[in-house]
Design an enzyme around this catalytic site. Structure first.
Site, PDB file in Angstrom:
ATOM      1  N   HIS A 191       0.940  -1.162  -0.054  1.00 60.01           N
ATOM      2  CA  HIS A 191      -0.079  -0.082   0.124  1.00 60.01           C
ATOM      3  C   HIS A 191       0.683   1.117   0.118  1.00 60.01           C
ATOM      4  O   HIS A 191       0.551   2.410  -0.563  1.00 60.01           O
ATOM      5  CB  HIS A 191      -0.939  -0.130   1.259  1.00 60.01           C
ATOM      6  N   ARG A 336     -15.127   2.994  -1.004  1.00 57.64           N
ATOM      7  CA  ARG A 336     -14.962   1.502  -0.628  1.00 57.64           C
ATOM      8  C   ARG A 336     -15.089   1.735   0.996  1.00 57.64           C
ATOM      9  O   ARG A 336     -14.335   2.919   1.565  1.00 57.64           O
ATOM     10  CB  ARG A 336     -13.736   0.744  -0.776  1.00 57.64           C
ATOM     11  N   ASN A 450      -5.089  -6.977  -6.620  1.00 51.48           N
ATOM     12  CA  ASN A 450      -3.898  -6.851  -5.679  1.00 51.48           C
ATOM     13  C   ASN A 450      -4.117  -8.252  -4.707  1.00 51.48           C
ATOM     14  O   ASN A 450      -3.394  -8.880  -4.478  1.00 51.48           O
ATOM     15  CB  ASN A 450      -3.803  -5.751  -5.018  1.00 51.48           C
ATOM     16  N   ASP A 451      -5.385  -8.127  -3.990  1.00 51.18           N
ATOM     17  CA  ASP A 451      -5.288  -9.011  -2.988  1.00 51.18           C
ATOM     18  C   ASP A 451      -5.917 -10.424  -3.612  1.00 51.18           C
ATOM     19  O   ASP A 451      -5.317 -11.495  -3.031  1.00 51.18           O
ATOM     20  CB  ASP A 451      -6.598  -8.635  -2.050  1.00 51.18           C
ATOM     21  N   ARG A 461       1.702  -9.878  -0.629  1.00 51.68           N
ATOM     22  CA  ARG A 461       1.913  -8.811  -1.510  1.00 51.68           C
ATOM     23  C   ARG A 461       3.102  -8.126  -1.139  1.00 51.68           C
ATOM     24  O   ARG A 461       3.677  -7.192  -1.813  1.00 51.68           O
ATOM     25  CB  ARG A 461       0.739  -8.024  -1.940  1.00 51.68           C
ATOM     26  N   CYS A 498     -10.578  -2.679 -10.259  1.00 50.60           N
ATOM     27  CA  CYS A 498      -9.832  -1.604  -9.406  1.00 50.60           C
ATOM     28  C   CYS A 498      -8.327  -2.057  -8.883  1.00 50.60           C
ATOM     29  O   CYS A 498      -7.778  -1.212  -8.463  1.00 50.60           O
ATOM     30  CB  CYS A 498     -10.536  -0.935  -8.511  1.00 50.60           C
TER      31      CYS A 498
HETATM   32  C1  PEP Z   1      -6.930  -4.813  -4.236  1.00 55.80           C
HETATM   33  O1  PEP Z   1      -6.820  -5.583  -3.506  1.00 55.80           O
HETATM   34  O2  PEP Z   1      -6.981  -4.978  -5.547  1.00 55.80           O
HETATM   35  C2  PEP Z   1      -7.425  -3.430  -4.106  1.00 55.80           C
HETATM   36  C3  PEP Z   1      -7.736  -2.436  -4.995  1.00 55.80           C
HETATM   37  O3  PEP Z   1      -7.443  -3.055  -2.953  1.00 55.80           O
HETATM   38  P1  PEP Z   1      -6.166  -2.702  -1.877  1.00 55.80           P
HETATM   39  O4  PEP Z   1      -4.875  -2.662  -2.980  1.00 55.80           O
HETATM   40  O5  PEP Z   1      -6.465  -1.425  -1.205  1.00 55.80           O
HETATM   41  O6  PEP Z   1      -6.131  -3.772  -1.273  1.00 55.80           O
HETATM   42 MG    MG Z   2      -7.762  -5.142  -1.602  1.00 60.66          MG
END
Ligand code: PEP
Ligand code: MG
Length: 569
Positions: A191, A336, A450-451, A461, A498
């Site tokens: 992040h 979110r 991402n998650d 990650r 996203c």
């Molecule tokens: C994701 O997990 O892809 C996402 C957009 O949320 P974050 O990166 O804030 O976990």
């Molecule tokens: Mg996420």
């Protein structure tokens, strides 16, 4: 000597280094003058005495609150902190190497730990960790400003240099103060890296050896295009870098004159909405500058991280949401609900939660008072524009049903006849597998790649040791994405992406080829995605997606990407 790392955000920056003390508590190795050696040793002894006193006080407190075990560990730590058999070798190192106390402390503690780790007696090997812990407490006392650095003392245009950055530290930074960011650790998908990118500053992470070579206030170069940091540049290197800085400025000035209402499409005219991922209201400028079609992901948890120990009040939140909605109108703003916990820990207990712990909607449902405050603030602001509410880390339809019930109850209390659309992030494998069932209770989906990648591939990650396993475009992840898209289409609900895959030109092409028409990304990434989409017809992207989905490993998808982008990503 140029140091290699991983680029998080492109461009080039030249500035003086500002060293930030980080969550790991260590600072750089700094040479000191021979005449300052004795005062450095005195500084160490004073810090050790303060650290020891604090540890003793903590021991007393914890004895009263939770009884003996922790108290006796803390008392032992308090004694180690002022034990000459520990402090003398640190002082000897300061004198011998003529270096700062923080570095001598770290080096000595690590040396002792390694020596004890070799012991066959488990009591001795555990003692090494104690020594390191004590050294950290003293290091924190050595720092003049334990929270980091004196923000007011930073000259504009500095380069932020740190070991690593927690999301909470990143969010406390003022991007206007810095020209670039260089981190010794950190991963491109953390992040902190996402925030660094959203600042639009050149940034390079994972630069091994950075803290050894960077010097406080010394000029350095961060080359985000090549993923390289030059900690001690020569004059010709500085001159060439400065030339590139001024060329980039001219290019940016030209780009800021572009049409802000333009729409994006593939070369055959298929419309793809391109929206912005935003962490803080200050990023609205970038939303406008890159002509994003509203906000596809507002990571509201950063309001909590930025607020410190107390949650932002419902009134503060309402003002922020209303501001975003008004600024983006007529485009939508997808807020979110807070995704606290894990890496984005809020408060000491949260920080201990792992990626598989109490995060996202789980945290919200465990703290209904916070969750309801946020939903109320969202409802109160909803009249200002096109609000959509998105739930993070959903793993079952029951979670959506509870959130929807809260929303309906609060709407009734607020005398509202309608509630904003309520969507679900698909970022846990269970949610992807249950996409059809979730679609039945959700108004829209947004895929968090991402998650999703972290959980599908079981590769954290933020953990550099498994970075090679963390591949958001791996076939296993792509097939889950495709499964989700098909379920959303079948149930006729809108679907967006996203996660960072949407901000990668090739990734965006793949997603468009799989049928996604709504992408959200860091605003700085928009121009390259737009260019890639405009250069390809939808039918071409469909073929590309089919080929990628048929691959059996991430390497196969990577060679496809190299073929399509000429190796430029
Ligand atoms: C994701 O997990 O892809 C996402 C957009 O949320 P974050 O990166 O804030 O976990
Ligand atoms: Mg996420």
């Amino acid at each position: 000597m140029a140091l290699r790392g991983e680029s998080v955000s492109g461009g080039i920056a030249v500035g003086r280094a500002v060293m930030l003390r980080t969550r790991h508590g260590w600072v750089a190795r700094l040479p000191i003058l021979p005449e300052n050696v004795e005062s450095e040793c005195a500084r160490l002894r004073a810090a050790a005495a303060r650290g020891s006193a604090k540890l003793s006080a903590l021991a007393e407190e914890s004895a009263a609150a939770i009884g003996g075990d922790l108290a006796s560990i803390l008392s032992a730590h308090a004694m180690i902190a002022i034990d000459p058999t520990f402090l003398k070798p640190v002082e000897r190192r300061i004198r011998r190497e003529q270096i700062n106390a923080e570095w001598a402390l770290r080096a000595t503690a690590e040396e002792i730990r390694e020596r004890l780790a070799g012991s066959s007696d488990p009591v001795f090997s555990a003692r090494g960790e104690d020594i390191l812990e004590v050294a950290r407490s003293i290091a924190s006392e050595l720092s003049e400003n334990p929270q980091g650095f004196d923000k007011d003392a930073i000259e504009p245009g500095a380069i932020l240099v740190a070991d690593d950055l927690s999301p909470a530290q990143a969010v406390g930074l003022d991007p206007e103060q810095f020209a670039g960011i260089a981190l010794e650790r950190g991963g491109v998908h953390s992040h902190a890296a996402i925030i660094a990118r959203s600042f639009g500053l050149p940034a390079v992470v994972g630069v091994a050896g950075l803290l050894d070579l960077a010097g406080r206030r010394r000029p350095m170069i961060v080359d985000g295009d090549r993923g390289v940091v030059e900690p001690a540049p020569s004059r010709p290197q500085l001159r060439r870098a400065l030339e590139r800085v001024s060329q980039n400025r001219e290019r940016e000035a030209a780009a800021s004159r572009v049409d802000r209402r333009r729409v994006r499409s593939t070369s055959d005219g298929t419309r793809i909405a391109v929206r912005a991922n935003v962490e803080l209201p200050a990023e609205l400028k970038a939303v406008e500058r890159f002509a994003a079609e509203g906000i596809g992901l507002f990571r509201s948890e950063f309001l909590y991280l930025a607020a410190g120990e107390r949650p932002p009040t419902a009134a503060d939140q309402e003002a922020v949401y209303a501001g975003l909605l008004t600024a983006c109108r007529p485009h939508p703003v997808v807020v979110r609900t807070y995704d606290l916990g894990g890496e984005k820990g809020w408060g000491p207990r949260d920080r201990e939660a792992s990626a598989l712990g109490l995060r996202g909607i789980r945290h919200s449902l465990a703290h209904p008072e916070l969750f309801r405050d946020q939903l109320r603030a969202l409802l109160r602001a909803s009249g200002k524009g096109a609000l959509r509410i998105l739930l993070p880390m959903v793993s079952s339809p029951a979670e959506v049903t509870v959130a929807r019930r809260y929303l309906a109850e609060l709407a009734a209390e607020e005398h509202l006849t309608e509630t904003p659309p309520l969507g679900v992030m698909i970022e846990i494998p269970a949610a992807a597998v249950l996409a059809a069932e979730l679609a039945a209770v959700s108004d829209f989906f947004s895929i968090g790649t991402n998650d999703l990648a972290q959980y599908v591939l079981a590769a954290e990650r933020t953990d550099a040791s498994v970075a090679a396993y963390y591949q958001p475009a791996a076939p296993a992840v792509l097939r889950m994405i495709k499964w989700t898209i098909d379920a959303a289409k079948e149930k006729d609900i809108p679907i967006a992406v996203c996660g960072e895959l949407a901000g990668d030109p090739f990734g965006a092409g793949l997603l468009a080829g799989m049928g996604v028409r709504d992408l959200s990304m860091s605003p700085v990434l928009i121009p390259r995605v737009e260019e890639f989409l405009a250069a390809h017809a939808c039918s071409e992207l469909e073929t590309l997606a089919a080929e990628a989905l048929a691959c059996s490993c991430a390497e196969g998808v990577r060679s496809l990407s190299d073929r399509w982008t000429g190796g430029k990503r």
